[in-house]
Design a protein around this motif. Structure first.
Motif, PDB file in Angstrom:
ATOM      1  N   UNK A 149       0.829  -1.206   0.000  1.00 40.21           N
ATOM      2  CA  UNK A 149       0.000   0.000   0.000  1.00 40.21           C
ATOM      3  C   UNK A 149       0.863   1.256   0.000  1.00 40.21           C
ATOM      4  N   UNK A 150       0.206   2.363  -0.321  1.00 41.05           N
ATOM      5  CA  UNK A 150       0.840   3.673  -0.304  1.00 41.05           C
ATOM      6  C   UNK A 150      -0.182   4.669   0.235  1.00 41.05           C
ATOM      7  N   UNK A 151       0.243   5.525   1.162  1.00 41.49           N
ATOM      8  CA  UNK A 151      -0.615   6.572   1.704  1.00 41.49           C
ATOM      9  C   UNK A 151       0.175   7.869   1.712  1.00 41.49           C
ATOM     10  N   UNK A 152      -0.432   8.944   1.222  1.00 45.18           N
ATOM     11  CA  UNK A 152       0.226  10.248   1.169  1.00 45.18           C
ATOM     12  C   UNK A 152      -0.700  11.293   1.762  1.00 45.18           C
ATOM     13  N   UNK A 153      -0.143  12.129   2.636  1.00 45.41           N
ATOM     14  CA  UNK A 153      -0.900  13.244   3.218  1.00 45.41           C
ATOM     15  C   UNK A 153      -0.116  14.532   3.029  1.00 45.41           C
ATOM     16  N   UNK A 154      -0.841  15.604   2.777  1.00 45.53           N
ATOM     17  CA  UNK A 154      -0.245  16.934   2.640  1.00 45.53           C
ATOM     18  C   UNK A 154      -1.067  17.908   3.447  1.00 45.53           C
ATOM     19  N   UNK A 184       4.429  17.066   4.227  1.00 49.13           N
ATOM     20  CA  UNK A 184       3.979  15.885   3.503  1.00 49.13           C
ATOM     21  C   UNK A 184       4.450  14.657   4.259  1.00 49.13           C
ATOM     22  N   UNK A 185       3.573  13.680   4.430  1.00 55.90           N
ATOM     23  CA  UNK A 185       3.984  12.366   4.916  1.00 55.90           C
ATOM     24  C   UNK A 185       3.610  11.352   3.840  1.00 55.90           C
ATOM     25  N   UNK A 186       4.497  10.390   3.629  1.00 49.84           N
ATOM     26  CA  UNK A 186       4.241   9.324   2.672  1.00 49.84           C
ATOM     27  C   UNK A 186       4.696   8.013   3.295  1.00 49.84           C
ATOM     28  N   UNK A 187       3.840   6.999   3.230  1.00 45.97           N
ATOM     29  CA  UNK A 187       4.202   5.694   3.775  1.00 45.97           C
ATOM     30  C   UNK A 187       3.943   4.619   2.727  1.00 45.97           C
ATOM     31  N   UNK A 188       4.816   3.627   2.727  1.00 45.01           N
ATOM     32  CA  UNK A 188       4.706   2.535   1.768  1.00 45.01           C
ATOM     33  C   UNK A 188       5.195   1.264   2.440  1.00 45.01           C
ATOM     34  N   UNK A 189       4.524   0.155   2.149  1.00 48.05           N
ATOM     35  CA  UNK A 189       5.010  -1.104   2.698  1.00 48.05           C
ATOM     36  C   UNK A 189       3.994  -2.205   2.601  1.00 48.05           C
ATOM     37  N   UNK A 190       4.321  -3.303   3.283  1.00 46.02           N
ATOM     38  CA  UNK A 190       3.489  -4.494   3.273  1.00 46.02           C
ATOM     39  C   UNK A 190       4.357  -5.709   3.034  1.00 46.02           C
ATOM     40  N   UNK A 191       3.840  -6.630   2.211  1.00 38.70           N
ATOM     41  CA  UNK A 191       4.633  -7.811   1.879  1.00 38.70           C
ATOM     42  C   UNK A 191       4.457  -8.137   0.402  1.00 38.70           C
ATOM     43  N   UNK A 192       5.437  -8.820  -0.152  1.00 39.93           N
ATOM     44  CA  UNK A 192       5.379  -9.249  -1.542  1.00 39.93           C
ATOM     45  C   UNK A 192       5.333 -10.778  -1.577  1.00 39.93           C
ATOM     46  N   UNK A 193       4.664 -11.300  -2.585  1.00 40.64           N
ATOM     47  CA  UNK A 193       4.544 -12.750  -2.721  1.00 40.64           C
ATOM     48  C   UNK A 193       5.696 -13.280  -3.568  1.00 40.64           C
ATOM     49  N   UNK A 194       6.454 -14.208  -2.985  1.00 38.31           N
ATOM     50  CA  UNK A 194       7.574 -14.811  -3.700  1.00 38.31           C
ATOM     51  C   UNK A 194       7.113 -16.007  -4.532  1.00 38.31           C
ATOM     52  N   UNK A 195       6.166 -16.773  -3.994  1.00 37.06           N
ATOM     53  CA  UNK A 195       5.557 -17.884  -4.718  1.00 37.06           C
ATOM     54  C   UNK A 195       4.223 -18.188  -4.038  1.00 37.06           C
ATOM     55  N   UNK A 196       3.589 -19.286  -4.404  1.00 36.34           N
ATOM     56  CA  UNK A 196       2.264 -19.584  -3.861  1.00 36.34           C
ATOM     57  C   UNK A 196       2.251 -19.727  -2.351  1.00 36.34           C
ATOM     58  N   UNK A 197       3.363 -20.142  -1.765  1.00 44.44           N
ATOM     59  CA  UNK A 197       3.389 -20.443  -0.334  1.00 44.44           C
ATOM     60  C   UNK A 197       4.314 -19.549   0.482  1.00 44.44           C
ATOM     61  N   UNK A 198       4.955 -18.596  -0.162  1.00 45.09           N
ATOM     62  CA  UNK A 198       5.976 -17.833   0.554  1.00 45.09           C
ATOM     63  C   UNK A 198       5.859 -16.349   0.244  1.00 45.09           C
ATOM     64  N   UNK A 199       5.961 -15.547   1.279  1.00 44.24           N
ATOM     65  CA  UNK A 199       5.961 -14.093   1.111  1.00 44.24           C
ATOM     66  C   UNK A 199       7.208 -13.511   1.779  1.00 44.24           C
ATOM     67  N   UNK A 200       7.475 -12.253   1.486  1.00 49.32           N
ATOM     68  CA  UNK A 200       8.604 -11.560   2.103  1.00 49.32           C
ATOM     69  C   UNK A 200       8.196 -10.123   2.370  1.00 49.32           C
ATOM     70  N   UNK A 201       8.704  -9.518   3.442  1.00 48.01           N
ATOM     71  CA  UNK A 201       8.374  -8.112   3.700  1.00 48.01           C
ATOM     72  C   UNK A 201       8.935  -7.226   2.601  1.00 48.01           C
ATOM     73  N   UNK A 202       8.264  -6.113   2.344  1.00 44.52           N
ATOM     74  CA  UNK A 202       8.845  -5.121   1.446  1.00 44.52           C
ATOM     75  C   UNK A 202      10.173  -4.692   2.052  1.00 44.52           C
TER      76      UNK A 202
END
Length: 196
Positions: free
Chosen positions: A76-81, A157-175
Motif C-alpha cells: 500500500x501507499x498513503x500520502x498526506x499533505x 507531507x507524509x508518505x508511507x509505503x510497505x506491506x509484503x510481496x509474494x515470492x511464490x504460492x506459499x511464501x511471502x517476504x516483507x517489502x
C-alpha cells in the motif's frame, strides 16, 4: 494553534520570522494527483486511488489493493499533505510530527523500528523511518513499512509505503527497506512538486 498531519494533532508556537512571500496558502492538486502515475505503476502496480481528504490545504490519498486481490502480495501507499496555517511554526511542527511517527500504530503489534534518520536534499527538512513487523507464531518477519516526513516552507507531507510481496504460492517476504523507502521518497517528491 494546532495542525493535523496523518491523523496526529500538532500544537505549535507562533513564528513571526517566516517571510510572507514564502508562505503557501493552498496546493492546487487533487489528492489523488499528488502522486504521479509513474510512481503508482512502479510501486503499487496501478491500484486505484481513494481520496480521504481533499481541500486546498489538507489532502490525504491512499492506494490499497482490493480485498482478495493479493496475487503480488499486499502493498500500500498513503500520502498526506497539509498547508500549515498562518501563525503555526513550521519547523516546530515538523519536529513534533517527526517525534510522533514512531508512536503510531503499526501493521502488527510485534514491530521493530529498524531505521530512523534524516534525509538530505529533500525539501527544507525530511526524516525517514522503517519498521519490520511479524504476526506469525515463529516470529518470522511478514511486513516491511517505511514512512517519510518532509517539510517545504509551511507545507508538510507524509508518505508511507510497505506491506509484503509474494515470492511464490506459499511464501511471502516483507517489502525491503530499500524498496519501501524508495517508494515513500518518490511519492513525497511527487507531492512536494505541487508546492508553489
Amino acid at each position: 494553534m494546532a495542525a493535523v498531519v496523518a491523523g496526529v494533532v500538532i500544537a505549535s508556537s507562533v513564528d513571526h520570522s517566516t517571510p510572507a512571500r514564502n508562505v503557501v496558502t493552498r496546493v492546487a492538486a487533487d489528492a489523488c494527483s499528488l502522486v504521479t502515475r509513474a510512481t503508482i505503476d512502479t510501486y503499487v502496480r496501478g491500484v486505484a486511488c481513494e481520496a480521504k481528504l481533499n481541500s486546498d490545504t489538507l489532502k490525504t490519498a491512499s492506494w490499497y489493493p482490493d480485498p482478495g486481490d493479493y496475487q503480488h502480495g499486499y502493498v500500500s501507499l498513503v500520502v498526506s499533505l497539509i498547508v500549515l496555517s498562518d501563525g503555526v511554526d513550521p519547523v516546530a511542527s515538523f519536529e513534533e510530527e517527526k517525534e510522533q511517527v514512531p508512536t503510531r500504530p503499526s501493521p502488527s503489534p510485534h514491530s521493530i523500528l529498524r531505521d530512523d534518520r534524516p534525509v538530505i536534499q529533500l525539501g527544507d527538512d525530511a526524516h525517514v523511518f522503517y519498521w519490520e513487523s511479524n504476526d506469525q507464531p515463529d516470529g518470522a518477519t511478514t511486513f516491511g513499512d517505511a514512512e517519510i516526513v518532509v517539510r517545504v516552507r509551511n507545507v508538510m507531507v507524509t508518505a508511507s509505503h510497505g506491506g509484503y510481496v509474494r515470492k511464490n504460492d506459499n511464501e511471502t517476504a516483507p517489502v525491503s527497506q530499500q524498496d519501501a523507502e524508495a517508494a515513500a521518497t518518490a511519492a513525497a517528491k511527487d507531492a512536494i512538486s505541487w508546492v508553489r
